[in-house]
Design a protein around this motif. Sequence first.
Motif, PDB file in Angstrom:
ATOM      1  N   UNK A 254      -3.690  -2.458  -5.375  1.00 24.41           N
ATOM      2  CA  UNK A 254      -3.605  -1.861  -6.749  1.00 24.41           C
ATOM      3  C   UNK A 254      -4.959  -1.741  -7.268  1.00 24.41           C
ATOM      4  N   UNK A 255      -5.602  -2.643  -6.924  1.00 23.03           N
ATOM      5  CA  UNK A 255      -7.052  -2.625  -7.627  1.00 23.03           C
ATOM      6  C   UNK A 255      -8.180  -1.712  -7.042  1.00 23.03           C
ATOM      7  N   UNK A 262      -3.684   7.587  -9.317  1.00 19.15           N
ATOM      8  CA  UNK A 262      -3.217   7.262  -7.822  1.00 19.15           C
ATOM      9  C   UNK A 262      -2.134   6.323  -7.985  1.00 19.15           C
ATOM     10  N   UNK A 263      -1.290   6.518  -8.864  1.00 24.37           N
ATOM     11  CA  UNK A 263      -0.009   5.795  -9.019  1.00 24.37           C
ATOM     12  C   UNK A 263       0.913   5.926  -7.729  1.00 24.37           C
ATOM     13  N   UNK A 267       2.454   2.641  -5.483  1.00 24.65           N
ATOM     14  CA  UNK A 267       3.949   2.933  -5.385  1.00 24.65           C
ATOM     15  C   UNK A 267       4.361   2.685  -3.914  1.00 24.65           C
ATOM     16  N   UNK A 268       3.990   3.774  -3.147  1.00 24.25           N
ATOM     17  CA  UNK A 268       4.117   3.718  -1.721  1.00 24.25           C
ATOM     18  C   UNK A 268       3.753   2.595  -1.102  1.00 24.25           C
ATOM     19  N   UNK A 269       2.476   2.224  -1.250  1.00 26.27           N
ATOM     20  CA  UNK A 269       1.728   1.047  -0.604  1.00 26.27           C
ATOM     21  C   UNK A 269       2.679  -0.161  -0.779  1.00 26.27           C
ATOM     22  N   UNK A 270       3.051  -0.443  -2.167  1.00 29.40           N
ATOM     23  CA  UNK A 270       3.668  -1.569  -2.349  1.00 29.40           C
ATOM     24  C   UNK A 270       5.092  -1.611  -1.573  1.00 29.40           C
TER      25      UNK A 270
END
Length: 285
Positions: A254-255, A262-263, A267-270
């Motif tokens: 997120x950082x 880039x949301x 979102x997908x990464x989390x």
Amino acid sequence: MSTVGPAPVRVICVVFHPGAELEDFATSLKGASTSPIELVLVDNGTDDTVTRAVAEAHGARVLRPGINLGYGGGANAGADDADTPWIVVANSDLVWGPGALDEMIEAADRHPRAGALGPALLNPDGTVYPSARELPSLTQGAGHALFTRVWPGNPWTRAYQQRQQLAGGERTAGWLSGACLLLRREAFEQVGGFDSSYFMFFEDLDLGERLGKAGWENVYVPSARVTHVGGTSWRERPARMISAHHASAAQYLCRRYHRWYQWPVRAVGRLGLKARERVELRAAR
């Protein structure tokens, strides 16, 4: 260990309820350098019996924050009043090879812009752990996270880890494993030390990235060899360690991809990290 005069190297070892490995660490450290060493043991736990016994036997100083500061926070506390040109941050489950610390200091003289230097980290079977890595791109990071368990030789993991051999010379890397780091105090202080908001994991990646942005280098020194027994914390608290690892991974993601557009990446990464965490927690039961 000499305590006369200012020591050229402060070695900081952050511990949490350590066992017999801490004695092995302190004993092997004596043969790692011909320079006087100031050993500081930062005890994040509630029972410092082992820590104090090792400190008394080896002339070390014990620092007890009173709370668990995590790895990076504990290292920062240990470095807070340092006046040595060199700082070492190391795990307690290491066995130093003869002259390993001297090898890194000599390499630092050859690389005046080296802010961090790391040795070859050997597994107990003598194989080399990939401790010098490049900063992960989005595709490399995702591919490594998704496939490393089921397909260890996948191309994303290979590119990310840059699997090194003992043969070959010193080279720069994007970041170095925080299990054993020689840090130029000037560089460490310039970037503000470790980001203590990473309780465990990814604080080394973050530090290496910030050192690079500040114009310093991360240098891998394969002639310095340290054996990483590894897993002492993982074996006792695997679920907590797995969750901490994935929380730090999500924080780094997120950082790094913080812009509003880039949301979807965040979102997908989390979601992917949360799914992998559940799988690994089930496997650890």
